[in-house]
Design an enzyme around this catalytic site. Structure first.
Site, PDB file in Angstrom:
ATOM      1  N   CYS A 129      94.176  26.762  64.736  1.00  0.00           N
ATOM      2  CA  CYS A 129      94.525  28.039  64.093  1.00  0.00           C
ATOM      3  C   CYS A 129      94.942  27.854  62.634  1.00  0.00           C
ATOM      4  O   CYS A 129      94.440  28.545  61.739  1.00  0.00           O
ATOM      5  CB  CYS A 129      95.609  28.763  64.898  1.00  0.00           C
ATOM      6  SG  CYS A 129      97.252  28.002  64.854  1.00  0.00           S
ATOM      7  N   HIS A 149     101.420  30.203  65.897  1.00  0.00           N
ATOM      8  CA  HIS A 149     100.015  30.634  65.792  1.00  0.00           C
ATOM      9  C   HIS A 149      99.838  31.471  64.530  1.00  0.00           C
ATOM     10  O   HIS A 149     100.742  32.202  64.121  1.00  0.00           O
ATOM     11  CB  HIS A 149      99.603  31.450  67.022  1.00  0.00           C
ATOM     12  CG  HIS A 149      98.128  31.701  67.094  1.00  0.00           C
ATOM     13  ND1 HIS A 149      97.222  30.731  67.450  1.00  0.00           N
ATOM     14  CD2 HIS A 149      97.384  32.810  66.825  1.00  0.00           C
ATOM     15  CE1 HIS A 149      95.996  31.225  67.408  1.00  0.00           C
ATOM     16  NE2 HIS A 149      96.072  32.488  67.026  1.00  0.00           N
ATOM     17  N   HIS A 186      90.865  34.575  64.044  1.00  0.00           N
ATOM     18  CA  HIS A 186      91.723  33.424  64.362  1.00  0.00           C
ATOM     19  C   HIS A 186      90.980  32.471  65.282  1.00  0.00           C
ATOM     20  O   HIS A 186      89.937  32.807  65.859  1.00  0.00           O
ATOM     21  CB  HIS A 186      93.044  33.890  65.001  1.00  0.00           C
ATOM     22  CG  HIS A 186      92.916  34.390  66.406  1.00  0.00           C
ATOM     23  ND1 HIS A 186      93.838  34.113  67.382  1.00  0.00           N
ATOM     24  CD2 HIS A 186      91.975  35.161  67.007  1.00  0.00           C
ATOM     25  CE1 HIS A 186      93.484  34.694  68.517  1.00  0.00           C
ATOM     26  NE2 HIS A 186      92.365  35.335  68.317  1.00  0.00           N
TER      27      HIS A 186
END
Length: 348
Positions: free
Chosen positions: A263, A311, A323
């Protein structure tokens, strides 16, 4: 009286006893049913929840790994620089000692070698430094050369000491990397096992389909035009365009492209394509720009999730982001409200 006693005892051994046994058995069955429900009934739903939890834990470990790797790389770079500087200092020392040797040879030819010069030309640096007082009594003609040798020896020892510290630091960082790598491997292995026990429908609910579906489900073309038109500047627009080009790319922990990403690696690569350098980890990236509220989001902003800032995604407008979710799903478009929102940063 006997008949009366029998009539009172019969229900105890018969109907009442059977009822009691029935109640006990029913209670046992009910308890067993509740106990089974506590362990078995939720299993399909918790299976998905367990996979999500394992992926989150793996992602936390991944960001820690990324940070440790960044620190290990820095320690390795510092060690390499120290080794290079030590080699240069040694070359300077050798040159200075050669000059002293030439002076000593000339003095010998002129009638003998000064004891101070014999000490200075010794192969034992400790003996050299121990004789510093004698060196300072050398003739004025040689004083400057001797001083340079002395300073260079001290410089080399200082560099070697710093290098020893960096070796220890690098060893510690490598051990840290190994711990985080083992944690990631264990969590991802457990997630794969949990997925393998699920039905295809349950797995699809977690993975969201294939890379091709990830490209089309978010309406890529529509969001691309919207993102580029609303981006606050050209560099943010370039980052968004890069992320769109990487839709469908696989998630690989620790990867920063060009063909696979985690990520934080995806947003790092996106802004790198725009000439902007970002830190490697999510918990550092959130401080890499100006904080913005959720209501202020514009395409190109970094959006962060979970309380541990574990994240990150790249906002593209209309409540959507791109993402790299986890190993079960490729880079894709997803709604920002899919996960607990923790903050946002405008990089440029």
């Amino acid at each position: 009286m006997a008949a009366h006693r029998r009539s009172r005892q019969r229900p105890v051994g018969g109907t009442t006893a059977r009822a009691a046994v029935t109640v006990v058995l029913a209670g046992t069955a009910t308890a067993a049913g509740f106990d089974g429900a506590a362990h078995a009934a939720p299993r399909p739903a918790p299976a998905g929840a367990d996979v999500d939890r394992l992926y989150r834990e793996a992602e936390v470990a991944t960001e820690k790994y990324n940070g440790a790797k960044e620190r290990a790389d820095s320690a390795r770079e510092r060690l390499r620089d120290l080794q290079d500087e030590t080699a240069r200092a040694q070359a300077r020392l050798n040159k200075a000692r050669e000059a002293l040797g030439a002076v000593a040879a000339a003095q010998y030819r002129a009638g003998g070698l000064d004891p101070a010069l014999r000490l200075m030309l010794s192969d034992d640096p400790d003996a050299y430094l121990d004789g510093a007082a004698l060196a300072e009594r050398a003739g004025s003609r040689h004083h400057a050369e001797l001083g340079r040798v002395r300073a260079q020896l001290r410089e080399i020892e200082k560099l070697r000491g710093a290098a020893r510290v960096e070796v220890k630091t690098l060893t510690t960082r490598r051990a840290e990397l190994g711990r985080h790598r083992r944690t990631i491997t264990e969590k991802l292995s457990a997630a794969r096992q949990a997925l393998s026990r699920m039905s295809p429908e349950e797995r699809a609910g977690i993975t969201g389909g294939t890379g091709r579906a990830a490209r089309s489900a978010g309406g890529t073309a529509r969001y691309t035009a919207l993102s580029l038109s609303q981006a606050p500047n050209a560099r943010a627009a370039q980052a968004v365009a890069y992320a769109h080009q990487k839709l469908g790319s696989p998630y690989v922990w620790g990867a920063t492209g060009p063909d696979a990403f985690d990520c934080s690696g995806l947003v790092l690569a996106a802004y790198r394509s725009a000439g902007v350098s970002l830190p490697r980890t999510t918990y550092a990236q959130i401080d890499a720009g100006r904080r913005v509220s959720r209501s202020e989001l514009l395409p190109g902003d970094l959006v962060f999730f979970y309380s541990g800032i574990s994240h990150v995604g790249l906002y593209i407008g209309n409540g959507q982001m791109i993402h790299a979710p986890n190993p079960s799903a490729p880079v894709r478009v997803a709604p920002v409200d899919q996960m607990p929102f923790a903050g946002a940063t405008r990089v440029v």
